[in-house]
Every structure is written in structure tokens, then in C-alpha cells.
Design a protein around this motif. Structure first.
Motif, short mmCIF file in Angstrom:
data_model
loop_
_atom_site.label_atom_id
_atom_site.label_comp_id
_atom_site.label_asym_id
_atom_site.label_seq_id
_atom_site.Cartn_x
_atom_site.Cartn_y
_atom_site.Cartn_z
N ARG A 56 -4.50 -11.62 -17.69
CA ARG A 56 -3.08 -11.95 -17.78
C ARG A 56 -2.20 -10.91 -17.06
O ARG A 56 -0.99 -11.09 -16.95
CB ARG A 56 -2.64 -12.07 -19.25
CG ARG A 56 -3.34 -13.21 -19.98
CD ARG A 56 -2.83 -13.36 -21.41
NE ARG A 56 -1.45 -13.84 -21.44
CZ ARG A 56 -1.11 -15.13 -21.39
NH1 ARG A 56 -2.04 -16.06 -21.30
NH2 ARG A 56 0.16 -15.49 -21.46
N ILE A 57 -2.82 -9.83 -16.59
CA ILE A 57 -2.09 -8.82 -15.81
C ILE A 57 -2.88 -8.59 -14.53
O ILE A 57 -3.97 -7.99 -14.56
CB ILE A 57 -1.91 -7.51 -16.58
CG1 ILE A 57 -1.14 -7.77 -17.89
CG2 ILE A 57 -1.16 -6.48 -15.73
CD1 ILE A 57 -0.97 -6.54 -18.75
N ASN A 58 -2.37 -9.06 -13.42
CA ASN A 58 -3.11 -9.07 -12.16
C ASN A 58 -2.37 -8.26 -11.10
O ASN A 58 -1.17 -8.46 -10.88
CB ASN A 58 -3.30 -10.50 -11.68
CG ASN A 58 -3.95 -11.38 -12.73
OD1 ASN A 58 -5.15 -11.32 -12.93
ND2 ASN A 58 -3.14 -12.19 -13.42
N ILE A 59 -3.08 -7.35 -10.45
CA ILE A 59 -2.48 -6.46 -9.47
C ILE A 59 -3.19 -6.61 -8.13
O ILE A 59 -4.41 -6.43 -8.04
CB ILE A 59 -2.54 -4.99 -9.95
CG1 ILE A 59 -1.81 -4.83 -11.28
CG2 ILE A 59 -1.93 -4.07 -8.89
CD1 ILE A 59 -2.01 -3.47 -11.94
N GLN A 60 -2.42 -6.96 -7.12
CA GLN A 60 -2.94 -7.04 -5.76
C GLN A 60 -2.20 -6.05 -4.87
O GLN A 60 -1.02 -5.76 -5.10
CB GLN A 60 -2.78 -8.46 -5.20
CG GLN A 60 -3.66 -9.51 -5.85
CD GLN A 60 -3.41 -10.88 -5.25
OE1 GLN A 60 -2.61 -11.65 -5.77
NE2 GLN A 60 -4.11 -11.18 -4.15
N VAL A 61 -2.88 -5.56 -3.86
CA VAL A 61 -2.28 -4.62 -2.92
C VAL A 61 -2.14 -5.31 -1.56
O VAL A 61 -3.09 -5.93 -1.06
CB VAL A 61 -3.13 -3.35 -2.77
CG1 VAL A 61 -2.52 -2.42 -1.71
CG2 VAL A 61 -3.23 -2.62 -4.12
N LEU A 62 -0.95 -5.21 -0.99
CA LEU A 62 -0.72 -5.69 0.37
C LEU A 62 -1.00 -4.51 1.31
O LEU A 62 -0.23 -3.55 1.34
CB LEU A 62 0.72 -6.16 0.53
CG LEU A 62 1.10 -6.75 1.88
CD1 LEU A 62 0.41 -8.09 2.09
CD2 LEU A 62 2.61 -6.89 2.01
N PRO A 63 -2.09 -4.55 2.06
CA PRO A 63 -2.48 -3.37 2.85
C PRO A 63 -1.62 -3.20 4.09
O PRO A 63 -1.01 -4.15 4.58
CB PRO A 63 -3.93 -3.69 3.23
CG PRO A 63 -3.98 -5.19 3.29
CD PRO A 63 -3.05 -5.66 2.21
N ALA A 65 -1.85 -12.82 2.05
CA ALA A 65 -2.06 -11.66 2.91
C ALA A 65 -2.60 -10.46 2.15
O ALA A 65 -3.18 -9.54 2.74
CB ALA A 65 -0.76 -11.29 3.61
N ALA A 66 -2.41 -10.45 0.83
CA ALA A 66 -2.84 -9.31 0.01
C ALA A 66 -4.36 -9.31 -0.18
O ALA A 66 -5.04 -10.33 0.00
CB ALA A 66 -2.14 -9.35 -1.34
N LEU A 67 -4.88 -8.16 -0.56
CA LEU A 67 -6.30 -8.04 -0.88
C LEU A 67 -6.60 -8.80 -2.16
O LEU A 67 -5.71 -9.03 -2.99
CB LEU A 67 -6.67 -6.57 -1.05
CG LEU A 67 -6.46 -5.66 0.17
CD1 LEU A 67 -6.79 -4.21 -0.21
CD2 LEU A 67 -7.32 -6.12 1.34
N ALA A 109 -8.32 -3.32 -6.46
CA ALA A 109 -8.73 -2.27 -7.39
C ALA A 109 -9.56 -1.21 -6.67
O ALA A 109 -9.41 0.00 -6.93
CB ALA A 109 -9.52 -2.88 -8.55
N ASP A 110 -10.41 -1.65 -5.75
CA ASP A 110 -11.22 -0.69 -4.99
C ASP A 110 -10.34 0.21 -4.14
O ASP A 110 -10.58 1.43 -4.03
CB ASP A 110 -12.23 -1.43 -4.11
CG ASP A 110 -13.34 -2.09 -4.91
OD1 ASP A 110 -13.52 -1.74 -6.09
OD2 ASP A 110 -14.03 -2.97 -4.34
N LEU A 111 -9.29 -0.35 -3.52
CA LEU A 111 -8.39 0.46 -2.71
C LEU A 111 -7.60 1.43 -3.58
O LEU A 111 -7.43 2.61 -3.22
CB LEU A 111 -7.43 -0.44 -1.93
CG LEU A 111 -6.37 0.30 -1.08
CD1 LEU A 111 -7.04 1.24 -0.08
CD2 LEU A 111 -5.47 -0.71 -0.35
N GLU A 164 0.83 -1.21 0.00
CA GLU A 164 0.00 0.00 0.00
C GLU A 164 0.87 1.26 0.00
O GLU A 164 0.47 2.30 -0.50
CB GLU A 164 -0.93 -0.01 1.21
CG GLU A 164 -1.95 1.12 1.21
CD GLU A 164 -2.96 1.01 2.35
OE1 GLU A 164 -3.68 2.01 2.57
OE2 GLU A 164 -3.02 -0.05 3.02
N ALA A 165 2.08 1.13 0.51
CA ALA A 165 3.01 2.27 0.52
C ALA A 165 3.28 2.78 -0.88
O ALA A 165 3.51 3.98 -1.09
CB ALA A 165 4.31 1.88 1.20
N ALA A 166 3.26 1.87 -1.87
CA ALA A 166 3.52 2.28 -3.26
C ALA A 166 2.41 3.19 -3.79
O ALA A 166 2.64 3.97 -4.71
CB ALA A 166 3.66 1.05 -4.15
#
Length: 275
Positions: free
Chosen positions: A189-196, A251-253, A259-261, A161-163
Motif C-alpha cells: 500500500r506504500i509504493n516508491i519508484q525512482v525516476l532515474p 519512465a520510472a524504475l 529499491a536497489d537504486l 533521482e535528484a531527491a
């Protein structure tokens, strides 16, 4: 300074590009100024590219291909040119990106290069050194053509999340960068998760890392420090970081919640930059 009459096409991909541009221009009976007028560039720029003093862009290459009827030669060559301009220690990574069937990336504090917008990349690269900034930015962004290939690697990125919070450049740049991340939301094919931040202590506290997986070759782990990169296929190290990546994903969302975050941070923190 390289002189056009002694340009060695074997010296580098950039020299070869200049040699081929000159050869096709002269075969068409055009001066540098005439070709520049056709391409909507200056004749001086054409000359600089022909003498390997200036990097060609993808747009320039495509226009030159069309005007000189090269069959797409220059557009193909420009990928090699851009790759050759990467720092020597990073070129192996660019090769891994192209060959991999899957890329797993964990980033602790900024958006990784393959997902950066031009403005964000420029701000990152110019933080300490602003020399040749436009060329260095173009070289970094050229790596993103990887995703234009029909069978590009499956890409998983976990961003702290810092990013999303660390303001690189300015608020407008950050708004554009986060909006860009959201454009991948429906791309399987391009997946992005955020570690809060709420994840607390996690498996990636040691730092950022990438895993490159291949159809028939061992997985490569890549880490980076100032001015150097460290790829390794050591089975124990790769196994350890693969397990770490599994824990980070757990642990990531979820993709949707991530995407919502990203959208909330974009609107709440940088929303005043909306047009």
C-alpha cells in the motif's frame, strides 16, 4: 499569554486539549508536578500544555491517557491539535490526505513529507527558519499517522533521482532517510519508484504535483509554491496531470529496481555513516 483560569476550550483544538488535560488531572486529585512525575515530564511542561503554550506530543498524550484513565481521549485529540497547527494554506491538503483512497505524488528534488524521517524533516524545515523548529517538525511528522490506519490510502510516490542525491542536512541524515524509504519495500500500500537521471526529458519537468483520488468525489490536483498551495478539481487540468503521472510511472524504475537504486545510493554515497 493565556492564563489557565480563562482558557477557552472552544478557541482552538490546542486550547481544548489543555482544558481536557487540566480537567482530568484535577479530577484525579493531582498537581501539575505530581502528574509530571508520573509521566516522566516536568510539571512546568504539563502547565504549558494545559495553558496552550506548548504542543503535546503523541507520547505525552498516550502516557497521560494511561495515567488519568481517559479512555484514549487525549491521544485522539492530539491528531486534531497537530492538524490545526499546520499552515492555514496547507490544512486542506491534510484533509485530502485523510479522505483519499489513493494518493499519487511526484517529487522533483526532495523526499516528500509523508515519507520524511524526523532528522530530515527538521533539516528541511530549518533551512531558512529555525524558530519553533521542534514543534513544526512534530506537526509535519504527525501527518504520517495516516499510514497507521487500517485502511489508509494506497500511496504511490515517484521520486526524481535528484531527491536521493541532494544532501539535506548531512550524510548521516541522508543515510537514515534512504534507509527509511527501504522499510516500505514489502508494503503493497506504500509504493516508491525512482525516476532515474537516464530518463532524460520527462513529463514532470514543470514541477512536483500530487493527485488525490476518492471513492465518490472528483480527483484533486495539488501543486505548491512558496507559502501557498493550489488544489484544483478542474477536469482538464486533472486529466492532463493524470496522463503526466502515467508517463512518469512508465519512465520510472520498477519497484524492485527503485529499491536497489536507493540502496546503492545509500551505501555508495552515504555508506560511511553505517554503524
Amino acid at each position: 499569554m493565556t492564563h489557565i483560569n480563562v482558557l477557552d476550550p472552544g478557541a482552538s483544538p490546542l486550547d481544548y486539549f489543555g482544558f481536557e488535560l487540566r480537567r482530568h488531572r484535577e479530577a484525579a486529585g493531582l498537581t501539575q508536578r505530581q502528574l509530571g512525575d508520573i509521566l516522566n515530564y516536568t510539571g512546568s511542561l504539563v502547565g504549558q500544555i494545559e495553558t496552550a503554550r506548548k504542543l503535546p506530543t503523541q507520547e505525552f498524550s498516550e502516557r497521560a491517557d494511561a495515567a488519568l484513565e481517559t479512555g484514549g481521549l487525549l491521544s485522539r485529540l492530539v491528531e486534531l491539535v497537530m492538524r490545526s497547527q499546520l499552515p492555514a494554506w496547507f490544512r486542506q491538503v491534510a484533509e485530502l490526505e485523510v479522505r483519499a483512497t489513493e494518493i499519487n505524488s511526484f517529487q522533483t528534488h526532495m523526499i516528500l513529507g509523508l515519507l520524511q524521517t524526523p532528522a530530515y524533516a527538521r533539516a528541511v524545515l530549518g533551512a531558512v527558519n529555525r524558530s519553533d523548529l521542534e514543534d513544526r517538525t512534530a506537526v509535519r511528522l504527525a501527518r504520517q499517522k495516516l499510514f497507521e490506519k487500517e485502511e489508509h490510502p494506497v500511496f504511490w510516490a515517484i521520486l526524481s533521482e535528484a531527491a536521493l542525491i541532494l544532501e539535506i542536512g548531512d550524510r548521516e541524515i541522508m543515510h537514515g532517510q534512504l534507509a527509511h524509504l527501504l522499510t516500505f519495500r514489502d508494503n503493497p500500500r506504500i509504493n516508491i519508484q525512482v525516476l532515474p537521471f537516464s530518463a532524460g526529458s520527462h513529463a514532470g519537468l514543470t514541477g512536483s504535483f500530487d493527485l488525490y483520488r476518492f471513492a465518490g468525489d472528483p480527483t484533486i490536483l495539488y501543486t505548491e509554491s512558496y507559502g501557498s498551495g493550489h488544489p484544483t478539481a478542474n477536469p482538464d487540468t486533472v486529466k492532463d496531470c493524470s496522463l503526466r503521472y502515467d508517463h512518469l510511472q512508465a519512465a520510472a524504475l520498477s519497484l524492485k529496481d527503485s529499491a536497489d537504486l536507493i540502496r546503492r545510493v545509500m551505501e555508495d554515497r552515504y555508506g560511511e555513516q553505517l554503524a
